[in-house]
Scaffold this motif. Structure first.
Motif: not given
Length: 407
Positions: A6, A14, A17, A19, A248, A250, A298, A319-320
């Motif tokens: 990504l 990254l 994907r 985390v 990002v 979250e 995320m 996406d994550l």
């Protein structure tokens, strides 16, 4: 899909994907510095193959701890130890980002009886929190400087990004919520004012870390309390974050007063069974975010199956994939999960049978595992739920007393 690269808006890549989202380590030394335990923990998490590791709460103010075992990024003198931590945590070519936080009114009495907060609204939970003082303009400016300094130290130490914690009822989240922010100045009232501190910190941090260094924000979808921060307001803040070009977003939810947020809706009643079966607690809110923002997204909370993770990634809903507890209960199996060799991760639930102790029992159980890991020990599942429910209070008291002796 979970194993694909990504590229973030800042240009950083990254490698996959998955985390490891933030979990409080509680293992700093008496000077609020990282220890060999941090190096050991993050070295082993790097070996899992996850593309990104996010640290537990790193605070900016020693008087406002989330835990007596927090690391505080406030001094250049600790750079050698910070560098050692960062090096251990990125050894497999993954990223390691520092989660920067200020606890505000969620600072327990072991830290201070008079924590700073947007307004004098006390957190009433087990008598552990004192009545806060409403922050002055100077206090607010000091907080901004604290976040900026912590971000600067993180970059200098070799960490590869930062996450600004604006969820779970900590200080920036307190400013966002009308339940805890009753100010009538430029920092309160309309959502534009209540989000001013978060937006200001992002802009000031960007100035010192540069355009190519990832900045993430952790934000509540809602507080799940009547009169609190709502989904509609969260979407308004997300529109602002979209304009700021963070790397990002979250999404999480809840506060200390609603720890079981993932099983409740905004009115405080249980989620529908169909929602629970969807596995990821905030996946429905993700669709609303996609309508107003293009930020890399995320979600943390609930993911346990390989097929579902890939499904929501392929569909573009997220996406994550953020996971926390599986990096404890399945730490040695995460690499297999990434390859599709393990299709389901454990969802270990600890119960005392006493409703008022359930949150503390779960928290204590996982805290004890992290402390064990930091000492090179293995996962231990046969722990007393009742002792786990008492562990955090006992541990926090002991840790706080040690630090008072040395400071």
């Amino acid at each position: 899909m979970i194993s694909t690269v990504l590229q973030l808006p800042c240009g950083v890549l990254l490698k996959n994907r998955l985390v490891k989202s933030a979990m409080t380590e509680r293992i700093s030394n008496s000077k609020f510095e990282p220890t060999i335990g941090h190096n050991r923990l993050y070295s082993e998490w790097s070996d899992t193959g996850a593309g990104l590791l996010i640290t537990g709460n790193v605070v900016i103010d020693r008087k406002h701890l989330e835990s007596a075992g927090n690391v505080c990024f406030d001094s250049e003198y600790m750079l050698p130890k910070l560098k050692s931590w960062a090096t251990a945590g990125k050894k497999q070519g993954n990223h390691i980002w520092v989660q920067i936080s200020h606890s505000g009114r969620q600072t327990n009495r072991f830290g201070t009886n008079s924590p700073l907060a947007p307004s004098e609204v006390q957190l009433r939970k087990l008598g552990l929190f004192g009545k806060p003082k409403a922050m002055t303009e100077q206090d607010i400016q000091n907080v901004i400087k604290g976040f900026v300094k912590a971000a600067k130290l993180a970059k200098e130490a070799g960490f590869t990004g930062v996450q600004i914690h604006s969820a779970h009822g900590y200080l920036l989240s307190q400013f966002l919520s009308p339940n805890t922010n009753m100010r009538d100045d430029d920092w309160g009232g309309r959502i534009e004012n209540r989000s001013r501190l978060l937006i200001t910190i992002i802009r000031e941090v960007r100035k010192v870390v540069g355009e190519c260094f990832p900045i993430s924000v952790k934000l509540n979808s809602a507080d799940f309390q009547r009169g609190g921060f709502t989904e509609e307001e969260s979407l308004e803040v997300i529109k602002m974050l979209d304009k700021e070009g963070i790397d990002v977003l979250e999404i999480s939810g809840g506060t200390y007063e609603k720890l079981a947020f993932f099983m409740m809706n905004e009115e405080g009643s249980e989620l529908k069974e169909s929602t629970k079966r969807r596995e990821a607690y905030f996946i429905d809110f993700a669709k609303k975010i996609r309508a107003v923002s293009t930020l890399p997204l995320m979600i943390t909370g609930g993911f346990r199956s390989y097929d579902f993770c890939n499904k929501v990634l392929v569909s573009g809903e997220v996406d994550l994939i953020g996971m926390a507890r599986p990096f404890i209960t399945n730490r040695e199996e995460i690499s297999k999960f990434l390859k599709g060799e393990l299709l389901h991760l454990k969802n270990l639930v600890l119960r005392t049978g006493l409703e008022q102790f359930e949150d503390a029992a779960e928290g204590g159980f996982y805290a004890r595992q992290l402390i064990r890991f930091s000492k090179g020990k293995k996962l231990k599942t046969n722990m007393s739920p009742l002792w786990c429910s008492l562990f955090l209070i006992v541990y926090e008291f002991r840790k706080a007393m040690v630090k008072k002796v040395f400071n």
